[in-house]
Design a protein around this motif. Structure first.
Motif, mmCIF file in Angstrom:
data_model
loop_
_atom_site.group_PDB
_atom_site.id
_atom_site.type_symbol
_atom_site.label_atom_id
_atom_site.label_comp_id
_atom_site.label_asym_id
_atom_site.label_seq_id
_atom_site.Cartn_x
_atom_site.Cartn_y
_atom_site.Cartn_z
ATOM 1 N N VAL A 59 28.683 -19.479 41.198
ATOM 2 C CA VAL A 59 29.740 -19.615 40.188
ATOM 3 C C VAL A 59 30.980 -20.262 40.783
ATOM 4 C CG1 VAL A 59 31.263 -18.376 38.601
ATOM 5 C CG2 VAL A 59 28.881 -17.660 38.849
ATOM 6 N N LYS A 60 31.516 -19.674 41.841
ATOM 7 C CA LYS A 60 32.802 -20.120 42.398
ATOM 8 C C LYS A 60 32.731 -21.468 43.101
ATOM 9 C CE LYS A 60 34.596 -15.432 43.012
ATOM 10 N NZ LYS A 60 35.093 -14.426 44.000
ATOM 11 N N ASP A 61 31.576 -21.846 43.625
ATOM 12 C CA ASP A 61 31.452 -23.107 44.363
ATOM 13 C C ASP A 61 31.075 -24.292 43.472
ATOM 14 O OD1 ASP A 61 32.114 -21.854 46.700
ATOM 15 O OD2 ASP A 61 30.056 -21.586 47.388
ATOM 16 N N TRP A 115 26.406 -29.446 36.423
ATOM 17 C CA TRP A 115 27.479 -28.910 37.257
ATOM 18 C C TRP A 115 28.031 -30.003 38.173
ATOM 19 C CZ3 TRP A 115 23.151 -26.023 36.112
ATOM 20 C CH2 TRP A 115 23.310 -24.685 35.708
ATOM 21 N N ALA A 116 29.181 -29.704 38.756
ATOM 22 C CA ALA A 116 29.775 -30.514 39.819
ATOM 23 C C ALA A 116 30.314 -29.540 40.866
ATOM 24 C CB ALA A 116 30.896 -31.383 39.262
ATOM 25 N N PRO A 117 30.707 -30.030 42.043
ATOM 26 C CA PRO A 117 31.335 -29.122 43.001
ATOM 27 C C PRO A 117 32.601 -28.487 42.424
ATOM 28 C CG PRO A 117 30.705 -31.175 44.058
ATOM 29 C CD PRO A 117 30.524 -31.382 42.591
ATOM 30 N N ALA A 118 32.998 -27.359 42.969
ATOM 31 C CA ALA A 118 34.205 -26.665 42.514
ATOM 32 C C ALA A 118 35.437 -27.560 42.675
ATOM 33 C CB ALA A 118 34.396 -25.375 43.306
ATOM 34 N N LYS A 119 36.447 -27.256 41.894
ATOM 35 C CA LYS A 119 37.741 -27.954 41.939
ATOM 36 C C LYS A 119 37.634 -29.417 41.525
ATOM 37 C CE LYS A 119 39.473 -24.824 45.525
ATOM 38 N NZ LYS A 119 40.043 -24.720 46.895
ATOM 39 N N ALA A 166 21.267 -27.152 45.711
ATOM 40 C CA ALA A 166 22.507 -26.523 45.251
ATOM 41 C C ALA A 166 23.521 -26.421 46.393
ATOM 42 C CB ALA A 166 22.213 -25.146 44.678
ATOM 43 N N ALA A 167 23.053 -26.044 47.586
ATOM 44 C CA ALA A 167 23.950 -25.926 48.737
ATOM 45 C C ALA A 167 24.552 -27.276 49.097
ATOM 46 C CB ALA A 167 23.193 -25.343 49.932
ATOM 47 N N TYR A 168 23.762 -28.315 48.975
ATOM 48 C CA TYR A 168 24.250 -29.672 49.251
ATOM 49 C C TYR A 168 25.380 -30.032 48.297
ATOM 50 C CZ TYR A 168 24.287 -34.785 49.327
ATOM 51 O OH TYR A 168 24.680 -36.105 49.389
ATOM 52 N N VAL A 169 25.214 -29.733 47.029
ATOM 53 C CA VAL A 169 26.248 -30.057 46.034
ATOM 54 C C VAL A 169 27.488 -29.198 46.252
ATOM 55 C CG1 VAL A 169 26.797 -30.084 43.573
ATOM 56 C CG2 VAL A 169 24.547 -30.849 44.358
ATOM 57 N N ALA A 170 27.291 -27.933 46.596
ATOM 58 C CA ALA A 170 28.433 -27.043 46.828
ATOM 59 C C ALA A 170 29.341 -27.567 47.937
ATOM 60 C CB ALA A 170 27.939 -25.640 47.170
ATOM 61 N N ARG A 171 28.758 -28.279 48.895
ATOM 62 C CA ARG A 171 29.550 -28.813 50.022
ATOM 63 C C ARG A 171 30.087 -30.224 49.748
ATOM 64 N NH1 ARG A 171 24.965 -26.705 52.856
ATOM 65 N NH2 ARG A 171 24.144 -28.822 53.013
#
Length: 332
Positions: free
Chosen positions: A120-122, A264-268, A84-89
């Motif tokens: 949620v936000k990332d 999911w995908a990364p934010a934005k 999850a952390a990898y995808v968030a970045r």
């Protein structure tokens, strides 16, 4: 001469504006051309589990809808938080996607001090894909053949029993914790494993007594007689196990629990890219073939679009928080 110089300046400005226009337009152009290279779906768990199974089914269909290669990349560890952390970045361009179960929305409630991303936000919640009831199963040497008999036996000699879970904070973990709380059983430990495979292996071997686990990984063992199913956690009996009662039928009044799976995908994530992936997801999950394949694995299609999935996540997190607080589940 002045006119010549002035004309030259105008042409230079026009050329500069033209270049700027191309640069400004390029992101939109890139979005409209999406996808133009391989898409990676990150699964934050080991191969062979329920999340991996759903992801590979979905990936196989997504490549046909988007006409581009789609690969599944397993990045297990830390109850799914490493992947999850990898995808968030990752860059929010649609080429890094992420499929996980409900544990994605449970982890932030358990690891408040150590989690390195905002669940949620990332992330951009693209679509909910499926859900599945859990099987409450035991090692065949466990004498109980019903949930109520299991409760009676455990209360009589709690030191003989243990629950396994495929991941801390997983649906199976919360399901087991809720069951133990509602059954007024306080002395039975829940043993943490790194994935369904080692947990089920130890359950079959008798090192642990019971588990609540998705059908994809547990059903073959139940069918082969290596495990015995006491109940399923859905609202109705499973057609794959028609003789196995629901938890409510087994005497647990309001017990209903599912593991659900989302994309999911990364934010934005750009709206144009989100729209393409969301439309592809809707088509895939609405196909009779996908329904048939999921049904065979003990899942059911539970598609929700981005907006509805976002709202669903918020409601589920509120429900999970209540379970975690009530059962006094803490990390570490």
């Amino acid at each position: 001469m002045k006119q010549s110089i002035y004309g030259g300046l105008l042409r230079a400005v026009a050329m500069a504006l033209g270049v700027a226009g191309v640069v400004a337009a390029s992101p939109a152009g890139a979005e409209s051309a999406y996808p133009s290279r391989t898409i990676t779906i990150v699964v934050p768990h080991p191969p062979g589990g329920s999340v991996d199974g759903v992801a590979r089914l979905f990936a196989d269909k997504l490549k046909n809808e988007l006409h581009e290669s789609v690969v599944v990349e397993n990045r297990p560890g830390a109850s799914g938080m490493i992947g999850a952390a990898y995808v968030a970045r990752a860059k929010p361009d649609g080429y890094t996607l992420y499929i996980n179960a409900s544990i994605h929305s449970i982890n932030p409630l358990l690891y408040k001090k150590t989690i390195t991303f905002d669940a949620v936000k990332d992330f951009t919640a693209v679509s909910m894909l499926a859900q599945g009831a859990l099987i409450f199963s035991v090692n065949p040497k466990v004498p109980a053949d019903s949930v109520q008999q299991f409760i009676t036996d455990v209360k009589a000699d709690p030191d003989k029993y243990t629950f396994a879970t495929s991941g801390f904070g997983s649906a199976g973990h919360l399901g087991a914790a809720q069951f133990l709380y509602e059954a007024h059983i306080s002395k039975v430990p829940i043993v943490l494993y790194k994935g369904a495979a080692p947990a089920l292996s130890d359950l079959v071997g008798g090192q642990v007594s019971a588990i609540m686990d998705p059908m994809l990984s547990s059903l073959p063992l139940v069918k082969s007689g290596k495990l015995r199913a006491l109940a399923v956690t859905g609202s109705a009996r499973s057609p794959l196990l028609p003789d196995v009662p629901t938890m409510r039928e087994a005497g647990m009044k309001d017990f209903e629990f599912y593991s659900w799976y989302g994309l999911w995908a990364p934010a934005k994530l750009p709206p144009a890219v989100l729209g393409k992936i969301e439309a592809a997801s809707a088509k895939i999950m609405g196909s009779p073939e996908m329904k048939q394949r999921l049904d065979a694995l003990g899942f059911e299609v539970a598609y929700k679009n981005s907006a509805d999935f976002t709202a669903y996540i918020a409601s589920e997190m509120a429900r999970y928080k209540k379970i975690i607080d009530t059962a006094h589940i803490t990390a570490g």
